[in-house]
Design a protein around this motif. Structure first.
Motif, mmCIF file in Angstrom:
data_model
loop_
_atom_site.group_PDB
_atom_site.id
_atom_site.type_symbol
_atom_site.label_atom_id
_atom_site.label_comp_id
_atom_site.label_asym_id
_atom_site.label_seq_id
_atom_site.Cartn_x
_atom_site.Cartn_y
_atom_site.Cartn_z
ATOM 1 N N ILE A 133 -16.863 2.767 17.237
ATOM 2 C CA ILE A 133 -16.335 1.507 17.559
ATOM 3 C C ILE A 133 -15.632 0.545 17.121
ATOM 4 N N GLY A 134 -14.588 0.745 16.047
ATOM 5 C CA GLY A 134 -14.258 0.211 14.802
ATOM 6 C C GLY A 134 -14.714 -0.246 13.621
ATOM 7 N N LEU A 135 -15.364 -0.268 13.266
ATOM 8 C CA LEU A 135 -16.340 -0.531 12.454
ATOM 9 C C LEU A 135 -15.728 -0.129 11.144
ATOM 10 N N PHE A 136 -14.527 0.770 10.688
ATOM 11 C CA PHE A 136 -14.023 1.131 9.552
ATOM 12 C C PHE A 136 -13.134 1.092 8.927
ATOM 13 N N GLY A 137 -12.381 1.134 7.551
ATOM 14 C CA GLY A 137 -11.472 0.866 7.382
ATOM 15 C C GLY A 137 -11.333 2.383 5.749
ATOM 16 N N ALA A 138 -10.228 2.105 5.817
ATOM 17 C CA ALA A 138 -9.280 2.931 4.217
ATOM 18 C C ALA A 138 -9.875 2.264 3.357
ATOM 19 N N PHE A 139 -9.610 2.719 1.435
ATOM 20 C CA PHE A 139 -10.299 2.546 0.266
ATOM 21 C C PHE A 139 -9.791 3.366 -0.520
ATOM 22 N N ILE A 140 -8.793 3.055 -1.371
ATOM 23 C CA ILE A 140 -8.559 3.823 -1.902
ATOM 24 C C ILE A 140 -8.440 3.464 -3.441
ATOM 25 N N VAL A 141 -8.588 3.720 -4.178
ATOM 26 C CA VAL A 141 -9.240 3.831 -5.602
ATOM 27 C C VAL A 141 -7.480 4.473 -6.070
ATOM 28 N N LYS A 142 -6.652 3.611 -7.062
ATOM 29 C CA LYS A 142 -5.365 4.211 -7.452
ATOM 30 C C LYS A 142 -5.957 4.962 -9.292
ATOM 31 N N GLU A 143 -5.297 6.097 -9.144
ATOM 32 C CA GLU A 143 -5.273 6.175 -10.621
ATOM 33 C C GLU A 143 -5.355 5.293 -11.643
ATOM 34 N N LYS A 144 -6.086 5.442 -12.952
ATOM 35 C CA LYS A 144 -5.825 4.649 -14.176
ATOM 36 C C LYS A 144 -4.248 5.340 -15.055
ATOM 37 N N ASP A 145 -4.278 6.208 -14.677
ATOM 38 C CA ASP A 145 -3.352 6.710 -15.289
ATOM 39 C C ASP A 145 -2.474 7.736 -13.774
ATOM 40 N N PRO A 146 -0.809 7.170 -14.817
ATOM 41 C CA PRO A 146 -0.402 7.784 -13.371
ATOM 42 C C PRO A 146 -0.210 9.241 -13.393
ATOM 43 N N MET A 147 -0.368 9.701 -12.356
ATOM 44 C CA MET A 147 -0.131 11.626 -12.128
ATOM 45 C C MET A 147 0.017 12.586 -12.485
ATOM 46 N N SER A 148 0.123 13.088 -12.862
ATOM 47 C CA SER A 148 1.033 13.808 -14.034
ATOM 48 C C SER A 148 1.454 14.890 -13.080
ATOM 49 N N TYR A 149 2.446 15.300 -12.407
ATOM 50 C CA TYR A 149 2.986 15.933 -11.750
ATOM 51 C C TYR A 149 4.763 16.152 -11.549
ATOM 52 N N PRO A 150 4.955 17.481 -11.267
ATOM 53 C CA PRO A 150 6.292 18.217 -11.183
ATOM 54 C C PRO A 150 7.535 17.414 -10.627
ATOM 55 N N VAL A 151 7.210 16.181 -9.722
ATOM 56 C CA VAL A 151 8.189 15.938 -9.011
ATOM 57 C C VAL A 151 7.850 14.445 -8.575
ATOM 58 N N SER A 152 8.469 13.503 -8.721
ATOM 59 C CA SER A 152 9.073 11.534 -8.352
ATOM 60 C C SER A 152 7.938 12.235 -7.210
ATOM 61 N N PHE A 153 7.209 10.694 -6.883
ATOM 62 C CA PHE A 153 6.246 10.455 -5.529
ATOM 63 C C PHE A 153 6.565 8.983 -5.574
ATOM 64 N N ARG A 154 7.090 8.424 -4.048
ATOM 65 C CA ARG A 154 6.249 6.781 -3.989
ATOM 66 C C ARG A 154 4.669 7.049 -3.387
ATOM 67 N N ASP A 155 4.064 6.349 -3.763
ATOM 68 C CA ASP A 155 2.721 6.004 -3.325
ATOM 69 C C ASP A 155 2.473 4.786 -2.963
ATOM 70 N N ASP A 156 2.568 4.811 -2.080
ATOM 71 C CA ASP A 156 2.271 2.976 -1.119
ATOM 72 C C ASP A 156 0.865 3.345 0.348
ATOM 73 N N PRO A 157 0.150 3.413 -0.480
ATOM 74 C CA PRO A 157 -1.266 3.556 0.848
ATOM 75 C C PRO A 157 -0.934 2.259 1.434
ATOM 76 N N ALA A 158 0.005 1.277 1.086
ATOM 77 C CA ALA A 158 -0.561 0.284 2.075
ATOM 78 C C ALA A 158 -0.058 0.642 3.026
#
Length: 442
Positions: free
Chosen positions: A223-248
């Motif tokens: 009934i509502g007592l929850f929320g998201a908890f995001i831990v961003k990577e210490k080092d930028p992700m190594s990934y073939p394509v660039s992307f926007r990471d905006d968890p807010a």
């Protein structure tokens, strides 16, 4: 035991020695609060209280003091106060004196300043139909998304403003190495935080990824007592394509929603009351009703679907789009985005999809996986998926859907799924934002 106490002492000392710049400005008006990447310690404040849905509250007045004004949604999708009694009282806010823009600001005793029109919270609408008390975090459902960086020390002050219930907060998916006493499992690793009391959780953020926080007492998270908890990577992700990471702005929580509170609801399930009217007393003649079934013939639950919500908003089947309130997630054409998806529900599994878009899964339950392009994501309670979405449609608005796995039970393969779902909108910038009246046209 001594080593654990030493860890707690060290963490407490580090928190106590924090600089002003380490404090996170996380006001009740903020739906997401992010700690700076250079901070050593991230300090958040969470206020837990009961509120009514469809009700506005002054940010400086606890629900226990009353003062809430109830609203409904009219046919134009506008909030309207019952009997024209809606108003936003000043509470402990005082008009700021002086010249310039401050003339229109009101400030309270903790120096939170807002325009007069913003002194009260927005009504929690859930499915557009259910008028009941829920548990809010900072007067929100779900609670604010907390965003930190891997390795930072997290300090969360939880203030229990409930009248009679103890609470704990579990940091779902965080390893809590050497800080298991901060894991928030009520009556196991921690005594509940009593009404009127506060408790500070202190732990080191890790691993990185998509997680969530929720109550571990009774069924309060339902009934509502929850929320998201995001831990961003210490080092930028190594990934073939660039992307926007905006968890807010690109984090989605999905949950099933029920008319009853979870405790009596679960008791009714145990006694097989199914769709009998609420408050029905169990008796020996009560029949066990057929359970909801999925395409694999797994029994889902004895109580039928009521509604579902995406990040606190949705639409009950009885409610028109005109009188509903849905979340809108904005993207720019040609960009690729990282979305974070969390199942916070209690009973139903969901098939998550976005019309006319493929989803590329890159992580599950906080761990990176080999990229996999899919049409939909199947997830159950507690599971999390990170996926990339390429905004390749040029423009427009598209349905975001989370559909249950229920089938009608009368046909063989291919099964006909029951139209039970939660909805949100993917909105391309540069396109008109859809109104409630236009939702049926795209």
């Amino acid at each position: 035991m001594l080593s654990l106490l030493l860890v707690l002492v060290v963490l407490t000392q580090q928190v106590a020695s924090t600089q002003v710049e380490d404090f996170v400005e996380c006001e009740p008006v903020d739906t997401a609060c992010e700690c700076g990447a250079d901070a050593t310690v991230c300090i958040f404040q969470l206020y837990i209280e009961r509120v009514f849905t469809f009700t506005k509250y002054n940010y400086s007045v606890p629900y226990s003091h009353g003062q809430g004004e109830s609203y409904y949604i009219n046919n134009m999708g506008q909030f309207v106060p019952f009997h024209n009694r809606g108003r936003c009282i000043e509470g402990t806010f005082t008009k700021q004196t002086g010249s310039g823009s401050s003339d229109n600001l009101y400030c309270n005793e903790v120096n939170m300043c807002l325009p007069k029109s913003k002194l009260c919270s927005e009504p929690i609408t859930v499915d557009g139909k259910t008028y009941k008390t829920v548990i809010a975090v900072n007067k929100q459902l779900p609670g604010p998304t907390l965003i930190v960086h891997e390795g930072q020390i997290v300090a969360v002050d939880v203030h229990n403003n409930l009248s009679t219930e103890g609470i704990t907060i579990h940091w779902h998916g965080q390893h809590q190495i050497k800080t298991n006493f901060m894991d928030g499992v009520g009556l196991v690793t921690q005594c509940p935080i009593q009404p009127g009391s506060s408790f500070r959780y202190i732990f080191k953020a890790g691993p990185s990824g998509t997680f969530w926080y929720h109550s571990e007492m009774q069924s309060q998270r339902g009934i509502g007592l929850f929320g998201a908890f995001i831990v961003k990577e210490k080092d930028p992700m190594s990934y073939p394509v660039s992307f926007r990471d905006d968890p807010a702005h690109h984090t989605l929580t999905i949950m099933d929603w029920f008319l009853e509170d979870p405790e009596p609801f679960c008791k009714r399930m145990k006694h097989g009351l199914g769709d009998e009217p609420i408050f029905t007393l169990p008796n020996e003649n009560q029949l066990i009703l057929p359970r909801t079934t999925g395409p694999d013939f797994i029994k889902i639950g004895i109580n039928t679907f009521w509604s579902a919500i995406i990040h606190g908003k949705g639409r009950h089947p009885d409610v028109s789009y005109n009188q509903s309130s849905l979340n809108i997630y904005e993207v720019e054409p040609g960009q690729t985005y990282r979305f974070r998806l969390i199942h916070t529900g209690t009973m139903y599994g969901f098939r998550f999809s976005i019309d006319n878009h493929k989803l590329t899964v890159i992580a599950t339950d906080g761990y990176l996986v080999n990229p996999l392009e899919v049409d939909y994501i199947a997830l159950e309670g507690g599971e999390r998926y990170d996926f990339l979405l390429e905004a390749n449609q040029g423009g427009g608005n598209y349905w975001i859907k989370a559909e249950t796995f229920e089938i009608d039970g009368t046909s063989g393969p291919p099964f006909k799924f029951i139209d039970h779902k939660a909805e949100a909108i993917l909105h391309y910038s540069g396109t008109d934002v859809p109104s409630q009246q236009s939702l049926l046209t795209f």
